[in-house]
Design a protein around this motif. Structure first.
Motif, short mmCIF file in Angstrom:
data_model
loop_
_atom_site.label_atom_id
_atom_site.label_comp_id
_atom_site.label_asym_id
_atom_site.label_seq_id
_atom_site.Cartn_x
_atom_site.Cartn_y
_atom_site.Cartn_z
N VAL A 1 -0.60 3.70 2.33
CA VAL A 1 0.73 4.14 1.90
C VAL A 1 1.25 3.25 0.78
O VAL A 1 1.83 3.73 -0.20
CB VAL A 1 1.70 4.16 3.10
CG1 VAL A 1 3.13 4.35 2.65
CG2 VAL A 1 1.31 5.25 4.08
N SER A 2 1.03 1.95 0.89
CA SER A 2 1.48 1.03 -0.15
C SER A 2 0.78 1.33 -1.48
O SER A 2 1.43 1.40 -2.54
CB SER A 2 1.19 -0.41 0.29
OG SER A 2 1.52 -1.31 -0.72
N TYR A 3 -0.54 1.50 -1.43
CA TYR A 3 -1.29 1.84 -2.64
C TYR A 3 -0.82 3.17 -3.22
O TYR A 3 -0.64 3.30 -4.44
CB TYR A 3 -2.79 1.89 -2.36
CG TYR A 3 -3.58 2.42 -3.51
CD1 TYR A 3 -3.83 1.64 -4.63
CD2 TYR A 3 -4.06 3.73 -3.52
CE1 TYR A 3 -4.55 2.13 -5.70
CE2 TYR A 3 -4.78 4.24 -4.58
CZ TYR A 3 -5.02 3.44 -5.68
OH TYR A 3 -5.71 3.93 -6.74
N GLY A 4 -0.62 4.15 -2.37
CA GLY A 4 -0.18 5.46 -2.85
C GLY A 4 1.18 5.41 -3.52
O GLY A 4 1.40 6.05 -4.55
N ASN A 5 2.10 4.64 -2.94
CA ASN A 5 3.43 4.53 -3.55
C ASN A 5 3.37 3.83 -4.90
O ASN A 5 4.01 4.26 -5.87
CB ASN A 5 4.38 3.78 -2.61
CG ASN A 5 4.81 4.64 -1.44
OD1 ASN A 5 4.77 5.86 -1.50
ND2 ASN A 5 5.19 3.98 -0.36
#
Length: 86
Positions: A66-70
């Protein structure tokens, strides 16, 4: 049936079955909340602690994805990201 009416479902009036033993507990004799307040919190902590090795790796992977995607989404919607795609 050939012999006539044999009764409603569950009351067939047939021969008694032999060899079946049933045991029941009275609902007034059961102690469903016994030890809930004295042993409950420690049991809940112990059971939760035993599940941490199974849940923590999945939670860390989910957080990383999720962090990478954001971050990637913010970059692609920025001016630099638009220039990169052109």
């Amino acid at each position: 049936m050939a012999g006539g009416y044999s009764g409603w479902w569950g009351a067939m009036k047939g021969p008694k079955e032999v060899g079946f033993i049933t045991y029941t507990l009275s609902p007034f004799q059961l102690k469903t909340m016994k030890g809930f307040f004295t042993h409950g919190p420690s049991n809940m902590f112990k059971r939760t602690a035993h599940q941490v090795p199974y849940i923590l790796p999945a939670a860390l992977v989910l957080w990383g994805v999720v962090s990478y995607g954001n971050k990637r989404s913010e970059y692609l919607h920025s001016k630099a990201g638009h220039h990169e795609l052109e």
